[in-house]
Enzyme design. Sequence first.
Site, mmCIF file in Angstrom:
data_model
loop_
_atom_site.group_PDB
_atom_site.id
_atom_site.type_symbol
_atom_site.label_atom_id
_atom_site.label_comp_id
_atom_site.label_asym_id
_atom_site.label_seq_id
_atom_site.Cartn_x
_atom_site.Cartn_y
_atom_site.Cartn_z
ATOM 1 N N GLY A 46 26.394 68.055 37.344
ATOM 2 C CA GLY A 46 27.326 67.659 36.293
ATOM 3 C C GLY A 46 27.966 68.757 35.473
ATOM 4 N N GLU A 100 24.374 72.442 29.916
ATOM 5 C CA GLU A 100 24.310 71.058 30.422
ATOM 6 C C GLU A 100 25.601 70.323 30.124
ATOM 7 O OE1 GLU A 100 23.247 68.883 32.225
ATOM 8 O OE2 GLU A 100 21.188 68.270 31.900
ATOM 9 N N ASP A 101 25.913 69.342 30.949
ATOM 10 C CA ASP A 101 27.094 68.516 30.701
ATOM 11 C C ASP A 101 26.858 67.545 29.549
ATOM 12 O OD1 ASP A 101 25.171 67.097 32.126
ATOM 13 O OD2 ASP A 101 26.529 66.316 33.635
ATOM 14 N N ASP A 104 21.574 62.651 27.145
ATOM 15 C CA ASP A 104 21.543 61.194 26.975
ATOM 16 C C ASP A 104 20.169 60.815 26.416
ATOM 17 O OD1 ASP A 104 22.806 58.527 27.778
ATOM 18 O OD2 ASP A 104 21.094 58.493 29.115
ATOM 19 N N THR A 105 19.167 60.611 27.257
ATOM 20 C CA THR A 105 17.823 60.348 26.725
ATOM 21 C C THR A 105 17.180 61.631 26.187
ATOM 22 O OG1 THR A 105 16.771 60.772 28.863
ATOM 23 C CG2 THR A 105 17.412 58.494 28.398
ATOM 24 N N GLY A 106 17.645 62.785 26.662
ATOM 25 C CA GLY A 106 17.069 64.067 26.257
ATOM 26 C C GLY A 106 15.977 64.532 27.208
ATOM 27 N N THR A 108 16.007 65.251 30.472
ATOM 28 C CA THR A 108 16.357 66.350 31.382
ATOM 29 C C THR A 108 16.345 67.681 30.641
ATOM 30 O OG1 THR A 108 17.776 64.836 32.621
ATOM 31 C CG2 THR A 108 18.095 67.183 33.009
ATOM 32 N N LYS A 132 24.790 62.057 23.324
ATOM 33 C CA LYS A 132 24.773 60.651 22.880
ATOM 34 C C LYS A 132 23.591 60.503 21.939
ATOM 35 C CE LYS A 132 26.371 58.683 27.305
ATOM 36 N NZ LYS A 132 25.922 57.899 28.476
ATOM 37 N N PHE A 153 28.955 54.860 28.925
ATOM 38 C CA PHE A 153 28.989 55.698 30.116
ATOM 39 C C PHE A 153 30.360 56.372 30.221
ATOM 40 C CE2 PHE A 153 29.013 56.702 34.642
ATOM 41 C CZ PHE A 153 27.744 57.227 34.765
ATOM 42 N N ASP A 160 29.951 62.250 36.841
ATOM 43 C CA ASP A 160 30.315 61.328 37.930
ATOM 44 C C ASP A 160 29.846 59.903 37.702
ATOM 45 O OD1 ASP A 160 27.460 61.878 38.369
ATOM 46 O OD2 ASP A 160 27.759 60.840 40.272
ATOM 47 N N ARG A 166 34.297 63.454 39.231
ATOM 48 C CA ARG A 166 33.924 64.763 38.678
ATOM 49 C C ARG A 166 35.140 65.666 38.497
ATOM 50 N NH1 ARG A 166 28.271 65.219 38.854
ATOM 51 N NH2 ARG A 166 27.243 64.286 40.645
HETATM 52 P P1 IMP Z 1 19.069 62.502 30.213
HETATM 53 O O1 IMP Z 1 17.904 63.116 30.909
HETATM 54 O O2 IMP Z 1 18.898 61.024 30.034
HETATM 55 O O3 IMP Z 1 19.425 63.192 28.894
HETATM 56 O O4 IMP Z 1 20.294 62.549 31.185
HETATM 57 C C1 IMP Z 1 20.971 63.660 31.424
HETATM 58 C C2 IMP Z 1 21.763 63.524 32.709
HETATM 59 O O5 IMP Z 1 22.164 62.181 33.006
HETATM 60 C C3 IMP Z 1 23.037 64.270 32.527
HETATM 61 O O6 IMP Z 1 22.878 65.624 32.850
HETATM 62 C C4 IMP Z 1 23.983 63.525 33.457
HETATM 63 O O7 IMP Z 1 23.895 64.066 34.747
HETATM 64 C C5 IMP Z 1 23.498 62.113 33.448
HETATM 65 N N1 IMP Z 1 24.284 61.267 32.501
HETATM 66 C C6 IMP Z 1 23.902 60.818 31.285
HETATM 67 N N2 IMP Z 1 24.847 60.087 30.697
HETATM 68 C C7 IMP Z 1 25.885 60.070 31.544
HETATM 69 C C8 IMP Z 1 27.212 59.492 31.482
HETATM 70 O O8 IMP Z 1 27.645 58.844 30.514
HETATM 71 N N3 IMP Z 1 27.990 59.714 32.567
HETATM 72 C C9 IMP Z 1 27.588 60.436 33.661
HETATM 73 N N4 IMP Z 1 26.374 60.999 33.748
HETATM 74 C C10 IMP Z 1 25.526 60.818 32.702
HETATM 75 MG MG MG Z 2 23.495 66.809 34.204
#
Ligand code: IMP
Ligand code: MG
Length: 178
Positions: A46, A100-101, A104-106, A108, A132, A153, A160, A166
């Site tokens: 991403g 990072e792109d 979301d949940t944090g 990753t 987010k 989203f 993607d 992308r």
């Molecule tokens: P996390 O571990 O939930 O913070 O997710 C992080 C990863 O989920 C990001 O690096 C993205 O690859 C993917 N992701 C989270 N939200 C979105 C979204 O709105 N669109 C596309 N990919 C997302």
């Molecule tokens: Mg990512």
Amino acid sequence: MTEMDNFKLTTFISEKDIQARVRAIGTALTDKYRGKDVVAVCVLKGSFMFYADLIREMDMDLACEFCGVSSYSGMSSTGEVKITLDLNSAVREKHVILIEDIVDTGLTMNFLKDHINRRKPKSITTAALLLKPHALKVKCELDHVGFEIPNDFVVGYGLDYQGYYRNLPYIAQIQSIN
Ligand code: IMP
Ligand code: MG
């Protein structure tokens, strides 16, 4: 007709607004790190576009490294982070900028910070284009954030949906039209 014809995109952050924020983050990172031994880490897939633009806004010497993780399936996080491409030992004793792109949940970002810390870098700084805040499931401290966005989203500028979108130069919200 492709499968993606069933979705409608609405521009959410324009190319111009993205470029302005990327430039500002690049300038801040340059001010902080110029003259230091820096490795910029791209989190695939991403962040490839944000990464490529951001490092070009950094007017300094730096090394580039790439790692891959996956945790998403469709439009939601599975909660389990998997490494698809590992970093080599190049981060040891270096200042790491983890790029990072989206957070979301944090999960990753925190997983990657721990993973890199085990390789004994001199420091880690994080930069995420999007955050987010209402989707966070764990406490996640970020040093540089491009934009805080609602819990919807989004696609484009590296992000993607099922491998598509992308290549958009802007960020869009996506809706199913059936
Ligand atoms: P996390 O571990 O939930 O913070 O997710 C992080 C990863 O989920 C990001 O690096 C993205 O690859 C993917 N992701 C989270 N939200 C979105 C979204 O709105 N669109 C596309 N990919 C997302
Ligand atoms: Mg990512």
